[in-house]
Design a protein around this motif. Structure first.
Motif, PDB file in Angstrom:
ATOM      1  N   LEU A  95       5.422  -3.837 -12.187  1.00 59.51           N
ATOM      2  CA  LEU A  95       5.197  -5.338 -11.850  1.00 59.51           C
ATOM      3  C   LEU A  95       6.300  -6.286 -12.289  1.00 59.51           C
ATOM      4  O   LEU A  95       6.359  -6.258 -13.577  1.00 59.51           O
ATOM      5  N   HIS A 108      -2.298 -13.121  -8.396  1.00 59.03           N
ATOM      6  CA  HIS A 108      -1.706 -11.521  -8.212  1.00 59.03           C
ATOM      7  C   HIS A 108      -0.489 -11.804  -7.393  1.00 59.03           C
ATOM      8  O   HIS A 108      -0.390 -11.248  -6.269  1.00 59.03           O
ATOM      9  N   HIS A 135       5.566  -9.074  -7.961  1.00 63.47           N
ATOM     10  CA  HIS A 135       6.023  -8.113  -6.764  1.00 63.47           C
ATOM     11  C   HIS A 135       6.446  -6.857  -7.432  1.00 63.47           C
ATOM     12  O   HIS A 135       6.587  -6.829  -8.745  1.00 63.47           O
ATOM     13  N   ALA A 136       6.429  -5.708  -6.763  1.00 66.42           N
ATOM     14  CA  ALA A 136       6.855  -4.630  -7.191  1.00 66.42           C
ATOM     15  C   ALA A 136       8.320  -4.398  -7.585  1.00 66.42           C
ATOM     16  O   ALA A 136       9.183  -5.189  -6.878  1.00 66.42           O
ATOM     17  N   LEU A 153       7.726   1.283  -6.498  1.00 61.72           N
ATOM     18  CA  LEU A 153       6.649   1.654  -5.401  1.00 61.72           C
ATOM     19  C   LEU A 153       7.104   3.014  -4.597  1.00 61.72           C
ATOM     20  O   LEU A 153       6.139   3.800  -4.293  1.00 61.72           O
ATOM     21  N   ASN A 158      -3.828  -6.993  -7.674  1.00 58.47           N
ATOM     22  CA  ASN A 158      -2.262  -7.243  -7.322  1.00 58.47           C
ATOM     23  C   ASN A 158      -1.443  -6.017  -6.927  1.00 58.47           C
ATOM     24  O   ASN A 158      -0.567  -5.852  -6.236  1.00 58.47           O
ATOM     25  N   LEU A 159      -1.835  -4.679  -7.666  1.00 59.18           N
ATOM     26  CA  LEU A 159      -1.203  -3.579  -7.597  1.00 59.18           C
ATOM     27  C   LEU A 159      -1.666  -3.139  -6.341  1.00 59.18           C
ATOM     28  O   LEU A 159      -0.416  -2.637  -5.204  1.00 59.18           O
ATOM     29  N   GLU A 203      -2.102  -4.856  -3.267  1.00 57.67           N
ATOM     30  CA  GLU A 203      -1.508  -5.626  -2.460  1.00 57.67           C
ATOM     31  C   GLU A 203      -0.356  -5.299  -2.311  1.00 57.67           C
ATOM     32  O   GLU A 203       0.302  -5.457  -1.557  1.00 57.67           O
ATOM     33  N   GLN A 204       0.482  -4.911  -3.321  1.00 54.15           N
ATOM     34  CA  GLN A 204       1.957  -4.446  -3.315  1.00 54.15           C
ATOM     35  C   GLN A 204       1.894  -2.898  -2.869  1.00 54.15           C
ATOM     36  O   GLN A 204       3.099  -2.682  -2.826  1.00 54.15           O
TER      37      GLN A 204
END
Length: 297
Positions: free
Chosen positions: A109, A137, A140-141, A146, A176-177, A179-180
């Motif tokens: 992240l 959150h 971004h990745a 990802l 957060n993880l 959602e990414q």
């Protein structure tokens, strides 16, 4: 060539007027003090700018994660493959399901927008601002992260996320993880924040050994990723020279089992300089300690 009286008079008035435009001594002192106090907050300007704008930053991340996919297939095919530091495996890994351990911040992240906020506000790191950022959150990745995580999951490898974020931030970090798009196992805990308890193991602040051992009870660890030496092995919170010696003892693992991502913005690499200076004067002035650590050959 002589000046006329009128010209001289104009110059004198201009000089006197110029004096009235100078800041008062208190204003000047305040300005100087503000500039000095802002130095530390803005030390990360170039590092943050590089992180956010340099294509070279993105290429390094993509390169590391892309090459790691090939290494992952090699690790899966070798039942003796193990990425835990020496001495951390306490039992036989035979029959255990494969896993990859990744750090979170600046590994999968991107928190550079948080750093940008600090620079904008001329502020240093503080827990309140950090909590606000994490609760949004909004990180971004990072490039390639990802894609690698999905590649690993598609080959039956569990992604384990071990972070030194506070335990109170575990839920928002997991969100957060998610959602990414990062794969998160539904049948077991895969996000381990600081203060995660490992029975019979006391973990020092900033280290991850106990949590790695906890994960290793269920998994054979094929790879680890991080932006700090401490993401791979305990004992890194020491001098620059000792950190180099520690890394050298695993030199054949980097690029095979362990993969390091660049983080020029913050980390133990800084405190290795500022917490272990040679003199008391440098101990009292972290910026001077940094300058003293520079060498020209």
């Amino acid at each position: 060539m002589t000046m006329s009286r009128n010209v001289i008079a104009v110059l004198v008035l201009a000089a006197l007027g110029g004096c009235s435009l100078m800041p008062k001594s208190s204003t000047l002192a305040t300005t100087q003090s503000t500039s000095i106090s802002n130095l530390a907050a803005n030390d990360s300007l170039d590092a943050t700018l590089w992180t956010q704008t340099a294509i070279e930053h993105d290429l390094v991340y993509r390169e590391v994660y892309h090459l790691a996919e090939e290494k992952l297939l090699k690790a899966l095919a070798d039942p003796a493959w193990e990425a835990l530091p020496k001495g951390e495996r306490t039992g036989d890994s035979k029959g255990l399901s494969p896993a990859v351990i990744v750090d979170i911040d600046e590994t999968v992240l991107d928190n550079s927008p948080f750093q940008a906020r600090l620079i904008r506000d001329n502020a240093g790191f503080n827990e309140i601002a950090w909590r606000v950022w994490c609760e949004q959150h909004a990180a971004h990745a990072l490039p390639g992260a990802l894609e690698f995580a999905k590649f690993a999951a598609a080959h039956g490898v569990t992604m384990i996320y071990i972070s030194n974020r506070a335990q109170t931030l575990a839920a928002v970090t997991q969100q957060n993880l998610k959602e990414q798009g990062f794969p998160l196992a539904e049948t077991e805990t895969t996000v381990f924040a600081a203060e995660s308890l490992t029975p019979g193991c006391d973990e020092k602040s900033g280290e991850k050994g106990c949590r790695r051992k906890l994960v290793a009870q269920k998994h054979r660890i094929l790879m680890m990723f991080g932006d700090q030496l401490g993401d791979f092995v305990d004992g890194s919170q020491t001098t620059v020279a000792t950190r180099r010696t520690l890394a050298d003892s695993y030199k054949d693992w980097f690029g095979e089992r362990w993969f390091v991502l660049p983080n020029p913005t913050y980390g133990v690499w800084q405190t290795a300089v500022t917490s272990h200076p040679a003199t008391a004067a440098l101990q009292a002035d972290p910026r001077a300690a940094k300058r003293a650590a520079l060498h020209e050959n």
